[in-house]
Design an enzyme around this catalytic site. Structure first.
Site, short mmCIF file in Angstrom:
data_model
loop_
_atom_site.label_atom_id
_atom_site.label_comp_id
_atom_site.label_asym_id
_atom_site.label_seq_id
_atom_site.Cartn_x
_atom_site.Cartn_y
_atom_site.Cartn_z
N ASP A 1 -19.74 28.98 59.78
CA ASP A 1 -19.07 28.04 60.67
C ASP A 1 -19.61 26.65 60.41
OD1 ASP A 1 -17.61 27.02 62.97
OD2 ASP A 1 -17.63 29.06 63.74
N HIS B 1 -17.44 23.54 66.75
CA HIS B 1 -16.25 24.08 66.09
C HIS B 1 -15.02 24.10 66.99
CE1 HIS B 1 -13.83 26.64 63.56
NE2 HIS B 1 -13.60 27.41 64.59
N SER C 1 -10.61 31.72 66.54
CA SER C 1 -12.04 31.56 66.28
C SER C 1 -12.89 32.02 67.46
CB SER C 1 -12.36 30.10 65.98
OG SER C 1 -11.83 29.72 64.74
#
Length: 599
Positions: free
Chosen positions: A146, A223, A498
């Site tokens: 990530d 993220h 995600s």
């Protein structure tokens, strides 16, 4: 004090660059990064393998010094190969050397972007579920590919944890605002960062005021924000190096929240760094879990479709945040929001319009034009058909900057809902009152496959059953960075495949702890064949979209993951590397193409 049992985490950090014209435009030049795939390794000593890679490069570039300067990465563990800066003619000379399988140019991949564990039957209060049968996944190492971590977050507190497993071969690498000695511990046991492959092909500044980041395992914004507001980019060369190191370091599971673009490359095309890297991980017995992507609800939008990957769709959970919206016409409708503030009493409700032949074009949330609209002190109403959070973020920023007090975003509203709002807007002075959100948990809230979750069939292998399984991926509470605009007291609610992916990765870790001899295929089989096809409470599962419909395997694969049932599936369908090769033959790939993957 006794040690606390829990899975351990290692961050395999692939730094991302924001997709903006100022940051992401390559400078014209003669040399670009190329990835060189070689025949099977002739030696298991990583140092000797690396020396051989430099020797191959030196034979083309003329000297060891030139080879060392051009070399970006040497791949030593999952497969044999290297990444280097080469001109087209140099790349062709390398490709013609004996032992070289293939040479391809570097390419980019994009990022995908609490209550959920109780929803899945893994409450820490239950004495008999999979969580407790596996001692909380004690000793299992989860690798995360990530964009980094904020190591000061309380979720990485290692108080009471036992020692790091002796089999761990990895390390923690210092960098900008990341100290390996103090930021890694017995929970975050390792962290590396990879960006050389990207920087070698992109000479614009890495860190900008608009998109701050760090040359280290530290994440600036996090993220979740990357996936909802910008399209992050990661290079294949960096992704393959992250896979290569993770295989060597000894991770038990790899969780990958990255994807590419439609049209997809084939499963044997080296330009798909995720498919290639995950194949080599699978061959070493490491399950790889990837998101299905956030391009739904369109058909053939699913990504990460290689059969050796566990591909995850996103569902809601049995929790909602109904927010009363009372119109001046005395009708109340319910929206969904996270608004804990004070009630906004009746104030003006405005809808942006523009002069000309397309007056309503100004009311698209992602392209709001407020020049002709009295926004200050009012609530703005707008429409969107965009599935990502970008429309919400864009509209909220525009309204806030113009002095507005709120925004109502309509996405595929019901006819009744829409008629109510439009009836209010035709009044000479429409008004609205916004009340604080409430939280509903349990049976009144049905499970749905969320609109953005990508759908099957695969665009490159329509007969393939992807996604494999669904997991919670909407309004998931998790730790975040202080620079995350959605963060509150160290945590933020985010949505995306995600967010669904690490749920499955965590469950895979528990299954590995319970069944250490199971292969990646056996674990995937257990997840898919035991999944719920109704919600955990027996209610039907719907798929969001236009129109809304009952979910089917095109939306959720096997269904919503059922961790406790997956622990004892009764029957598993096990296959290995040779079976995947037979699959590739059966779908029409020739020996030359397959050899590029398996050598």
């Amino acid at each position: 004090m006794g040690s606390t049992r829990a899975p351990l985490f290692v961050l395999v950090n692939v730094l991302a660059m924001a997709k903006t014209s100022s940051l992401h435009q390559s400078v014209p030049k003669a040399e670009y990064v190329h990835i060189v795939y070689l025949d099977a390794r002739q030696n298991n000593d990583p140092r000797l393998v690396t020396d051989s890679h430099h020797g191959i490069l030196a034979s083309v570039l003329g000297s060891k010094e030139a080879a060392s300067e051009a070399m970006i990465y040497s791949y030593e563990h999952g497969f044999s190969g290297f990444a280097a800066k080469l001109t087209d003619s140099q790349a062709q000379k390398v490709a013609d050397l004996p032992g070289v399988v293939h040479v391809i140019p570097n390419r980019l991949h994009k990022l995908q972007t609490t209550r959920s564990w109780d929803y899945l039957g893994l409450s820490s209060q239950s004495p008999s579920n999979l969580l407790h049968k596996t001692n909380m996944g004690d000793g299992i190492i989860i690798g995360l590919l990530d964009t980094g971590v904020w190591p000061e977050s309380e979720v990485f507190d290692d108080e009471g944890l036992g020692p790091i497993p002796f089999r761990w071969k990895g390390g923690c690498v210092s960098g900008e605002r990341f100290n390996a000695t103090t930021d890694c511990n017995r929970k975050l046991i390792g962290a590396r960062w990879y960006i050389d492959g990207f920087l070698a092909d992109n000479e614009q500044p890495f860190n900008t005021t608009e998109n701050p980041d760090y040359l280290s395992p530290r994440a600036a914004i996090g993220h979740g924000t990357h996936t909802s507001t910008i399209a992050g980019q990661c290079a294949s060369a960096d992704i393959l190096k992250a896979f290569d190191e993770a295989i060597h370091d000894g991770v038990d599971v790899l969780s990958v929240s990255l994807g590419s673009d439609i049209p997809l490359f084939s499963e044997v095309d080296e330009r798909d760094g995720i498919a290639i890297g995950s194949f080599h991980a699978m061959a070493k017995g490491i399950p790889v879990v990837c998101g299905a992507s956030n391009d739904g609800p369109l058909a053939q939008s699913v990504q990460n479709t290689a059969p050796w990957i566990i591909t995850v769709a996103a569902s809601t959970i049995d929790r909602s945040f109904p927010t009363p919206i009372r119109l001046g016409t005395n009708m109340t409708i319910l929206g969904q929001a996270m608004f804990p503030g004070k009630e906004i009493d009746f104030t003006g409700l405005v809808y942006p319009e523009a002069p000309g032949l397309l007056p309503t074009a100004a009311g698209a949330c992602e392209f709001l034009s407020l020049n002709n609209t009295p926004v200050a002190g009012n609530v703005v109403f707008c429409f969107t058909t965009v599935g990502s959070r970008s429309a919400m973020a864009s509209a909220s920023s525009a309204v806030r900057a113009a002095g507005g007090v709120g925004v109502i975003i309509a996405r595929n509203p019901s006819k009744r809902w829409l008629r109510a709002v439009m009836a209010s807007l035709v009044h000479s002075s429409p008004t609205v009152k916004l009340s604080p959100s409430k939280t509903l948990v349990g049976k009144p809230v049905s499970t749905k496959i969320v609109y953005f979750s990508s759908r099957r069939p695969s665009s490159i292998a329509p007969a393939g059953l992807k996604p494999d399984v669904a997991a919670p991926g909407v309004s998931i509470l998790a730790a975040s960075s202080p620079l995350d605009p959605y963060m509150d007291d160290g945590f933020a609610l985010h949505s995306g495949t995600s967010m669904a992916t690490p749920h499955i990765s965590g469950i895979v870790a528990l299954l590995k702890a319970l069944h250490p001899s199971w292969s990646p295929a056996a674990i995937k089989s257990a997840l898919v064949t035991t999944a719920w096809r109704t919600g955990p409470l027996g209610e039907p599962i719907f798929a969001e979209g236009s129109p809304r419909k009952l979910s089917d395997p095109f939306d959720y694969g096997g269904g919503i993951v059922n961790p406790n049932k997956a622990a004892e599936p009764g029957l598993v369908y096990d296959i290995g590397t040779s079976d995947y090769i037979h699959y590739l033959c059966a779908v029409g790939y020739n020996n030359s193409a397959i050899s590029q993957l398996v050598e």
